[in-house]
Design a protein around this motif. Structure first.
Motif, PDB file in Angstrom:
ATOM      1  N   ILE A 147       0.836  -1.208   0.000  1.00  0.00           N
ATOM      2  CA  ILE A 147       0.000   0.000   0.000  1.00  0.00           C
ATOM      3  C   ILE A 147       0.871   1.259   0.000  1.00  0.00           C
ATOM      4  O   ILE A 147       0.654   2.189  -0.780  1.00  0.00           O
ATOM      5  N   SER A 148       1.879   1.288   0.871  1.00  0.00           N
ATOM      6  CA  SER A 148       2.649   2.522   1.056  1.00  0.00           C
ATOM      7  C   SER A 148       3.518   2.854  -0.153  1.00  0.00           C
ATOM      8  O   SER A 148       3.638   4.021  -0.525  1.00  0.00           O
ATOM      9  N   VAL A 149       4.147   1.836  -0.732  1.00  0.00           N
ATOM     10  CA  VAL A 149       5.118   2.119  -1.782  1.00  0.00           C
ATOM     11  C   VAL A 149       4.469   2.733  -3.035  1.00  0.00           C
ATOM     12  O   VAL A 149       4.940   3.768  -3.515  1.00  0.00           O
ATOM     13  N   PRO A 150       3.362   2.156  -3.571  1.00  0.00           N
ATOM     14  CA  PRO A 150       2.739   2.804  -4.749  1.00  0.00           C
ATOM     15  C   PRO A 150       2.279   4.221  -4.446  1.00  0.00           C
ATOM     16  O   PRO A 150       2.433   5.115  -5.286  1.00  0.00           O
ATOM     17  N   LEU A 151       1.724   4.439  -3.251  1.00  0.00           N
ATOM     18  CA  LEU A 151       1.261   5.789  -2.918  1.00  0.00           C
ATOM     19  C   LEU A 151       2.425   6.770  -2.896  1.00  0.00           C
ATOM     20  O   LEU A 151       2.333   7.883  -3.419  1.00  0.00           O
ATOM     21  N   ASN A 152       3.546   6.339  -2.293  1.00  0.00           N
ATOM     22  CA  ASN A 152       4.703   7.222  -2.246  1.00  0.00           C
ATOM     23  C   ASN A 152       5.332   7.405  -3.620  1.00  0.00           C
ATOM     24  O   ASN A 152       5.917   8.451  -3.904  1.00  0.00           O
ATOM     25  N   ALA A 153       5.211   6.391  -4.495  1.00  0.00           N
ATOM     26  CA  ALA A 153       5.735   6.521  -5.852  1.00  0.00           C
ATOM     27  C   ALA A 153       4.927   7.581  -6.605  1.00  0.00           C
ATOM     28  O   ALA A 153       5.494   8.454  -7.272  1.00  0.00           O
ATOM     29  N   LEU A 154       3.600   7.517  -6.458  1.00  0.00           N
ATOM     30  CA  LEU A 154       2.741   8.518  -7.101  1.00  0.00           C
ATOM     31  C   LEU A 154       3.045   9.904  -6.571  1.00  0.00           C
ATOM     32  O   LEU A 154       3.225  10.859  -7.335  1.00  0.00           O
ATOM     33  N   PHE A 155       3.118  10.009  -5.250  1.00  0.00           N
ATOM     34  CA  PHE A 155       3.411  11.297  -4.645  1.00  0.00           C
ATOM     35  C   PHE A 155       4.766  11.815  -5.101  1.00  0.00           C
ATOM     36  O   PHE A 155       4.914  12.999  -5.438  1.00  0.00           O
ATOM     37  N   GLY A 156       5.759  10.920  -5.127  1.00  0.00           N
ATOM     38  CA  GLY A 156       7.111  11.317  -5.506  1.00  0.00           C
ATOM     39  C   GLY A 156       7.144  11.877  -6.929  1.00  0.00           C
ATOM     40  O   GLY A 156       7.763  12.913  -7.194  1.00  0.00           O
ATOM     41  N   LEU A 157       6.425  11.179  -7.842  1.00  0.00           N
ATOM     42  CA  LEU A 157       6.352  11.650  -9.229  1.00  0.00           C
ATOM     43  C   LEU A 157       5.701  13.027  -9.299  1.00  0.00           C
ATOM     44  O   LEU A 157       6.211  13.945  -9.945  1.00  0.00           O
ATOM     45  N   ALA A 158       4.573  13.167  -8.614  1.00  0.00           N
ATOM     46  CA  ALA A 158       3.835  14.425  -8.647  1.00  0.00           C
ATOM     47  C   ALA A 158       4.680  15.557  -8.079  1.00  0.00           C
ATOM     48  O   ALA A 158       4.781  16.646  -8.663  1.00  0.00           O
ATOM     49  N   ALA A 159       5.329  15.283  -6.938  1.00  0.00           N
ATOM     50  CA  ALA A 159       6.115  16.319  -6.275  1.00  0.00           C
ATOM     51  C   ALA A 159       7.306  16.726  -7.147  1.00  0.00           C
ATOM     52  O   ALA A 159       7.595  17.916  -7.322  1.00  0.00           O
TER      53      ALA A 159
ATOM     54  N   LEU B 234       4.657   7.947   6.076  1.00  0.00           N
ATOM     55  CA  LEU B 234       5.361   9.142   6.533  1.00  0.00           C
ATOM     56  C   LEU B 234       6.871   8.923   6.529  1.00  0.00           C
ATOM     57  O   LEU B 234       7.631   9.756   6.040  1.00  0.00           O
ATOM     58  N   VAL B 235       7.289   7.770   7.049  1.00  0.00           N
ATOM     59  CA  VAL B 235       8.725   7.517   7.152  1.00  0.00           C
ATOM     60  C   VAL B 235       9.370   7.366   5.773  1.00  0.00           C
ATOM     61  O   VAL B 235      10.496   7.807   5.545  1.00  0.00           O
ATOM     62  N   THR B 236       8.656   6.755   4.815  1.00  0.00           N
ATOM     63  CA  THR B 236       9.274   6.451   3.521  1.00  0.00           C
ATOM     64  C   THR B 236       8.933   7.488   2.449  1.00  0.00           C
ATOM     65  O   THR B 236       9.251   7.295   1.288  1.00  0.00           O
ATOM     66  N   LEU B 237       8.285   8.577   2.861  1.00  0.00           N
ATOM     67  CA  LEU B 237       7.832   9.582   1.903  1.00  0.00           C
ATOM     68  C   LEU B 237       8.935  10.150   0.994  1.00  0.00           C
ATOM     69  O   LEU B 237       8.732  10.323  -0.197  1.00  0.00           O
ATOM     70  N   PRO B 238      10.127  10.463   1.526  1.00  0.00           N
ATOM     71  CA  PRO B 238      11.102  11.169   0.669  1.00  0.00           C
ATOM     72  C   PRO B 238      11.772  10.312  -0.398  1.00  0.00           C
ATOM     73  O   PRO B 238      12.329  10.867  -1.334  1.00  0.00           O
ATOM     74  N   PHE B 239      11.759   8.968  -0.253  1.00  0.00           N
ATOM     75  CA  PHE B 239      12.660   8.156  -1.063  1.00  0.00           C
ATOM     76  C   PHE B 239      12.487   8.360  -2.573  1.00  0.00           C
ATOM     77  O   PHE B 239      13.460   8.588  -3.293  1.00  0.00           O
ATOM     78  N   VAL B 240      11.249   8.257  -3.075  1.00  0.00           N
ATOM     79  CA  VAL B 240      11.040   8.380  -4.519  1.00  0.00           C
ATOM     80  C   VAL B 240      11.269   9.825  -4.969  1.00  0.00           C
ATOM     81  O   VAL B 240      11.987  10.083  -5.941  1.00  0.00           O
ATOM     82  N   ALA B 241      10.697  10.775  -4.251  1.00  0.00           N
ATOM     83  CA  ALA B 241      10.825  12.186  -4.625  1.00  0.00           C
ATOM     84  C   ALA B 241      12.296  12.608  -4.674  1.00  0.00           C
ATOM     85  O   ALA B 241      12.737  13.279  -5.606  1.00  0.00           O
ATOM     86  N   ARG B 242      13.059  12.158  -3.670  1.00  0.00           N
ATOM     87  CA  ARG B 242      14.474  12.536  -3.590  1.00  0.00           C
ATOM     88  C   ARG B 242      15.292  11.991  -4.769  1.00  0.00           C
ATOM     89  O   ARG B 242      16.272  12.594  -5.187  1.00  0.00           O
TER      90      ARG B 242
END
Lengths: 339, 280
Positions: B69-81, B149-157
């Motif tokens: 659940i967390s990884v796809p959401l953070n991937a989407l967020f990372g792309l958008a950001a 929350l903890v893994t949020l920066p990984f894709v965006a960074r």
């Protein structure tokens, strides 16, 4: 390639996660959550099986009990924050009082079961290295130069608070003792503590597995278990001449059982702890049973010693406020850089 | 550079490499080897015993679910950001970039505790959740929130520096040639960043499965229900089941190794393409 499928996948998974992990339960299959403190893992694993059999045999259907363990104060905090405990079986009354203060269960909880709602007792003993090389036999031996003492943090651990009060009780009963000499003794004692773990089990592994310290202040049951699990060739139990009657209480969390409709099975779960088969199990797991007949059967296992009670400290409310609350005696005497 | 100095530098190379290898062996290989050695201390049978327990499998399933659940959401967020930050100028952009990094710098314990303060019984949203009959803390939902929350920066960074460096030229070219937004995204933007995206997702996944501090705060530690693999390892260790604890830890290590293996395989398979992208 990723996004559309990923979105669908995560939406589906979120929907699944949104559902409560434990169903409301159909009639006949009851599910309880017992939030307990550290050293009771083995006891309740055995007791849950015993209770499930009893519940089925009396024609009440299936009962499964989930377990959560941790430092007693920490567990009380989790229940206050919303952990859906049906019953709490904690290390001391003050932690259940803290839950009652938030209105999750009624204040008179201790009267709803026999013996102040404590179906078993224990005491605090010393666990030392094999052969007792530092010759530790009594409380004053703990503050001799070069002796390292392991005890958990009284702020988070129930066992640690019993340890602390046993030490205080011994210091205050010495001839010519005053509050000042007892405070001085405890100040000195905590200077001999190199590590403060958050729970009793953490302290036991620090002492036995990591080999730190000369003496562990431990629940009697925890000490027996450590000897059983880790080998009688490593550690010895020393019973001091004086200690404290530790009474770990149990209670139904009213608000949670009423919402989940589990009150009958939760109450039966706690009441059955006082029955003979459960009391035997309790003694087998090294807790002192309340049932005298069962206690006699295990007579030699539990040595008689002089015991203070929490009543000598004016009850848990008073002891908690004086010693362990913010700004209490413990806060004044404990300096982490010591030892 | 003089010849003497050049040879001195060359002479130092084996020493520097040696120190590097030694350091890696000491802080990575030794502990990793220790995990496996402890797990097999009582042989294969003792190792397998750890998986004889339904609670262990429940922990494996839960860990995979939380990551799924967390990884796809953070991937989407990372792309958008990364898209926003690299393609647009707007007020507060520096603040947004800093905010994305914040989960790296705050302690995971705090990342767990904030959810308790928001959604716990005494939390800000407690009345709302009560009215809806929804529980967040001490359920899978809470575990997912803490992990996100903890893994949020990984894709965006991973994406931001690359997308900033690549610039919008190719996308603008596509636009002038008449491509629609979806075509631009799927045919230009995504192919350009897919390696960085993949790398971010893998890192994010590794952390999501291994996170301990934040999930420990919101888990409630209910055996078989809210214990992820790292929490299950702690429980086994606390129950004197040291072999079981390390055997379970090898599953975590195994998941991490599989993650690395996938990355290496993909890099090997698409080596040419990768070199081409890097030239940008």
């Amino acid at each position: 390639m990723f996004d559309r499928r990923g979105l669908l996948l995560s939406a589906g998974a979120l929907a699944a996660a949104g559902c409560s992990p434990r169903g409301g339960g159909d009639a006949g299959a009851a599910s309880l959550l017992n939030v307990s403190y550290d050293p009771t893992r083995e006891l309740y694993r055995a007791y849950n099986t015993l209770f499930a059999t009893h519940w089925r045999d009396t024609g009440q259907g299936d009962a499964t009990v989930e377990q959560s363990h941790g430092g007693s104060g920490k567990q009380a905090r989790a229940v206050i924050d919303g952990l859906q405990a049906d019953v709490v079986t904690l290390a001391l009354a003050a932690d259940i009082d803290a839950i009652a203060e938030r209105g999750l269960l009624r204040r008179g909880w201790a009267d709803s079961l026999p013996d102040n709602a404590c179906p078993y007792t224990s005491t605090i003993v010393f666990l030392v290295r094999k052969g007792n090389p530092k010759a530790i036999r009594d409380w004053p031996d703990l503050v001799r130069p070069g002796v390292q003492v392991i005890t958990p943090n009284p702020k988070t651990s129930g066992g640690a608070r019993w340890n602390y009060l046993a030490a205080w009780g011994d210091a205050i009963r010495r001839p010519g003792a005053t509050e000042a000499t007892a405070t001085a003794y405890l100040t000195e004692l905590f200077k001999h503590v190199p590590v403060l773990d958050t729970g009793a089990r953490g302290s036991t592994t620090t002492f036995v597995q990591r080999g730190i310290g000369d003496v562990l202040l431990a629940w009697e049951n925890e000490a027996f278990l450590a000897v059983e699990e880790l080998g009688a060739d490593k550690v010895d139990i020393v019973v001091p001449p004086f200690s404290i009657l530790a009474e770990p209480p149990v209670a139904v969390v009213d608000q949670n059982v009423d919402r989940k409709g589990t009150r009958p099975v939760a109450e039966a779960y706690l009441r059955f702890l006082y029955e003979e088969p459960a009391q035997v199990l309790i003694a087998q797991n090294y807790y002192r049973p309340r049932n005298q007949a069962v206690a006699q059967r295990f007579g030699t296992r539990f040595p008689q010693l002089e015991l203070a009670t929490i009543g000598d400290f004016g009850g848990w409310t008073e002891a908690q406020a004086k010693h362990f609350a913010d700004g209490g005696v413990f806060d004044r005497i404990y300096q982490p850089s010591g030892a | 550079m003089s010849a003497a100095r050049r040879s001195a530098v060359r002479g130092a190379a084996p020493f520097v490499i040696g120190v590097g290898v030694l350091w890696l062996a000491l802080v990575v290989l030794l502990p990793l080897g220790m995990v496996f050695a402890e797990a097999f201390r009582r042989g294969l049978e003792g190792f397998l015993q750890a998986f004889d327990e339904p609670d262990a499998w429940a922990a494996v399933r839960l860990t995979l679910l939380v990551a799924a659940i967390s990884v796809p959401l953070n991937a989407l967020f990372g792309l958008a950001a990364a898209w926003c930050i690299s393609r647009y100028e707007f007020r507060g952009k520096a603040l947004l970039t800093t905010l994305i990094d914040l989960p790296f710098s705050i302690s995971p314990v705090i990342s767990g505790l904030v959810w308790v303060l928001l959604f716990g019984t005494a939390g800000w949203f407690a009345p709302l959740l009560d009215a809806l009959g929804v529980r967040v803390i001490f359920t899978v939902t809470g575990l997912v929130l803490a992990t996100i929350l903890v893994t949020l920066p990984f894709v965006a960074r991973e994406l931001i520096p690359l997308m900033q460096q690549q610039g919008a030229d190719e996308e603008l070219a596509a636009l002038t040639l008449g491509a629609g937004p979806w075509a631009i995204f799927s045919k230009v933007t995504l192919p350009n960043v897919r390696w960085a995206l993949l790398y971010g997702v893998l890192l994010c996944n590794a952390r999501a499965m291994g996170e301990f501090g934040a999930v420990s705060v919101v888990s409630g530690h209910i055996r078989g229900l809210t214990n992820t693999l790292p929490l299950h390892v702690e429980i086994l260790y606390n129950e004197y089941d040291f072999v079981g604890a390390f055997a379970t830890a090898t599953v975590l290590a195994g998941l991490a190794l599989v993650t690395l293996l996938i990355k290496s395989l993909l890099e090997w398979r698409f080596a040419d393409e990768l070199a081409a992208t890097r030239r940008h």
